[in-house]
Design an enzyme around this catalytic site. Structure first.
Site, PDB file in Angstrom:
ATOM      1  CB  CYS A   1      -0.895  -0.006   1.235  1.00  0.00           C
ATOM      2  SG  CYS A   1      -2.040   1.388   1.284  1.00  0.00           S
TER       3      CYS A   1
ATOM      4  CG  ASN B   1      -6.651   4.092   4.695  1.00  0.00           C
ATOM      5  OD1 ASN B   1      -6.776   3.114   3.966  1.00  0.00           O
ATOM      6  ND2 ASN B   1      -5.542   4.323   5.379  1.00  0.00           N
TER       7      ASN B   1
ATOM      8  CG  PHE C   1      -7.367   9.499  -0.722  1.00  0.00           C
ATOM      9  CD1 PHE C   1      -6.641  10.343  -1.542  1.00  0.00           C
ATOM     10  CD2 PHE C   1      -6.836   9.185   0.517  1.00  0.00           C
ATOM     11  CE1 PHE C   1      -5.409  10.847  -1.150  1.00  0.00           C
ATOM     12  CE2 PHE C   1      -5.601   9.685   0.927  1.00  0.00           C
ATOM     13  CZ  PHE C   1      -4.892  10.521   0.077  1.00  0.00           C
TER      14      PHE C   1
ATOM     15  CG  HIS D   1       2.420   3.520   3.424  1.00  0.00           C
ATOM     16  ND1 HIS D   1       1.972   4.692   2.864  1.00  0.00           N
ATOM     17  CD2 HIS D   1       1.356   2.699   3.485  1.00  0.00           C
ATOM     18  CE1 HIS D   1       0.679   4.586   2.604  1.00  0.00           C
ATOM     19  NE2 HIS D   1       0.278   3.382   2.990  1.00  0.00           N
ATOM     20  CG  ASN D   2       1.421  -1.357   4.635  1.00  0.00           C
ATOM     21  OD1 ASN D   2       1.842  -0.616   5.508  1.00  0.00           O
ATOM     22  ND2 ASN D   2       0.143  -1.597   4.473  1.00  0.00           N
TER      23      ASN D   2
ATOM     24  N   GLY E   1      -2.809  13.094   4.295  1.00  0.00           N
ATOM     25  CA  GLY E   1      -3.567  13.407   5.491  1.00  0.00           C
ATOM     26  C   GLY E   1      -4.905  12.693   5.478  1.00  0.00           C
TER      27      GLY E   1
ATOM     28  CG  HIS F   1       1.533   5.235   6.997  1.00  0.00           C
ATOM     29  ND1 HIS F   1       1.187   5.413   8.324  1.00  0.00           N
ATOM     30  CD2 HIS F   1       0.495   4.554   6.433  1.00  0.00           C
ATOM     31  CE1 HIS F   1       0.006   4.862   8.543  1.00  0.00           C
ATOM     32  NE2 HIS F   1      -0.441   4.329   7.413  1.00  0.00           N
ATOM     33  N   GLY F   2       1.287   8.669   7.385  1.00  0.00           N
ATOM     34  CA  GLY F   2       0.021   9.385   7.269  1.00  0.00           C
ATOM     35  C   GLY F   2      -0.367   9.990   8.600  1.00  0.00           C
TER      36      GLY F   2
ATOM     37  N   GLY G   1      -2.708   8.609  10.848  1.00  0.00           N
ATOM     38  CA  GLY G   1      -2.873   7.606  11.909  1.00  0.00           C
ATOM     39  C   GLY G   1      -4.227   7.727  12.582  1.00  0.00           C
TER      40      GLY G   1
END
Length: 470
Positions: free
Chosen positions: A95, A199, A201, A320-321, A370, A393-394, A396
């Site tokens: 992801c 999440n 988008f 980020h995974n 965000g 990574h974002g 959270g």
């Protein structure tokens, strides 16, 4: 559990019990997980993994996850019996985020906003089921699992420049499609070029602030510029691969004399048959995820070209995974490590040899989305980067999706977003409520902590103009 505040942005959990290394949490007091969240206990559990070195790290956007906390980083020494754990990558393998930029300003968007958003909504399959931009046969899927974005470009989707601006050149090496189960293939076959749900988008954004004009220029960004950000992953294929290998590792751990504090940390040595099988399948899923974002980006570019006469150029694509085999210095020695990053982004510094020539002087673009309706960031790595050159990574989550649904009126949320000038295209009211900004941490605070902790530095801040949600 005692947290020792080493700096305003770094907390330490001393080694105790089964822990082989300490825990290190990059956070402010405001961003620390609440009691009962379970994320800090997961940091402790990860510190017990065989072969772990350095510390069990957690980023400022950390929250409870499967086995590992989301926002967790852990590296194991392969030569010292280090393990690989699918829980340290997660179910949505690779992801990540793709950022594309146009030679347009936000004023150009406002003139045709409805036309652009309607076009993006039609061109972006989303939701939990099947539906894809690119319908593949099984032979094509095998090629995509092995070649990633290279296969898409070879079939006329995108350009060779896209590969230069993608992590790992658009494809993870050592992918083994033969390690991917028939069930995983079936789930992935009809989803190449789709957002999914949760999440994930597609956002139209504008560059609102530039913190370093030189680096931003090297990335291809300027003030007020129109951009498109895509956040999604490996869909059902990656989820099934994680499910398959967690199960097989759980069954075979005893063969290697391994025990872990939580069954969700099921693992085997990296060099074992089970470890190599997982890494081969994981790499195939990573190639799927990158091609998935690539195809969506090409489709978005076509929409913008029809609406404005101007297409999109890739800034960068990053995951980020993932678990990656990397070389790092540990206690004064260069070691070959398996670095797990789950909800954490690799942040390579300027001069790193793995960066393409056009970005080597600037450092790696790090893309931090965000929550819906809030800002996103472009960062870069720094020479002194900690946690094996990793960062957040974002934003959270602070609420589960069920909590968010109970506390959010989706109609009011839509009105609030549109009042703020954000055009919304959501496939369901429930999906919007699950991703309400109130369910997340403040991304500005998360990025400030990551920068303050010396993990990265800010390059640009982007604000949303329109959002397509699953």
């Amino acid at each position: 559990m005692e947290l020792v505040e080493e700096t305003p942005y770094r907390f330490r959990i001393e080694q105790h019990g089964a822990m082989r290394v300490p825990g290190v949490v990059f956070a402010s007091r405001r961003l620390l997980p609440p009691k009962g969240d379970g994320a800090l206990e997961q940091v402790v559990n990860v510190a017990a993994l065989p072969g772990i070195v350095g510390a069990s790290y957690a980023m400022p956007d950390m929250h409870w996850g499967y086995g590992f906390p989301i926002g967790g980083v852990a590296a194991t020494d392969i030569r010292a019996g280090g393990v690989v754990s699918p829980g340290g990558v997660g179910f949505d393998i690779s992801c990540g985020v793709r950022l594309l930029a146009a030679e347009l300003d936000r004023s150009d968007f406002h003139r045709v906003a409805e036309r652009i958003m309607d076009g993006l909504s039609r061109a972006t399959p989303r939701g939990a089921g099947r539906g894809a931009v690119w319908e593949l046969h099984r032979e094509g899927l095998d090629r995509l699992l092995e070649e990633g974005c290279h296969y898409a470009v070879a079939r006329g989707r995108g350009t060779p420049r896209d590969l230069e601006r993608c992590e790992d050149g658009g494809a993870v090496a050592d992918a083994e499609p033969g390690r991917v189960s028939a069930r995983a293939r079936d789930r992935g076959l009809g989803q190449v070029g789709s957002l999914g749900s949760g999440n994930h988008f597609l956002e139209v954004q504008a560059v609102a602030e530039i913190y370093d004009e030189g680096v931003a220029g090297a990335f291809g960004l300027r003030l007020d510029q129109l951009c498109v950000m895509i956040h999604c992953g490996s869909r059902g294929l990656g989820h099934q691969i994680c499910t398959d290998h967690v199960r097989s590792m759980d069954e075979s751990m005893a063969d290697y004399g391994l025990t872990v504090p939580d069954r969700q940390l099921a693992c085997t040595p990296v060099d074992s048959p089970a470890g190599r099988a997982y890494l081969g399948a994981m790499a195939a899923a990573a190639n799927y995820a990158r091609a998935n974002r690539h195809v969506l980006g090409v489709a978005a570019g076509e929409v913008l070209r029809k609406a404005t006469g101007c297409g999109l150029d890739l800034v960068y694509d990053i995951s980020h995974n993932l678990a990656k085999i990397e070389t790092h210095e540990v206690e004064g020695q260069r070691r070959t490590l398996c670095v797990h990053r789950k909800g954490a982004t690799r942040a390579l510094p300027p001069g790193h040899p793995e960066l393409p020539p056009g970005l080597r002087a600037a450092g790696q673009p790090v893309l931090i989305p965000g929550s819906m309706g809030t800002a996103s960031y472009v960062l870069t790595g720094v020479p002194t980067g900690d946690a094996f050159f990793s960062t957040c990574h974002g934003a959270g989550r602070t609420q589960s999706r069920h909590q968010a649904i109970r506390t959010t009126d989706p109609r009011r949320l839509r009105r609030d977003l549109e009042h703020d000038g954000i055009v919304v295209r959501g496939s369901s009211a429930r999906g919007l409520a699950e991703e309400a900004p109130t369910a997340y941490k403040d991304v500005d605070a998360v990025v400030a902590v990551a920068e303050g902790a010396g993990l990265c530095r800010r390059i640009a801040r982007l604000v949303p103009l329109g959002v397509v949600k699953g």
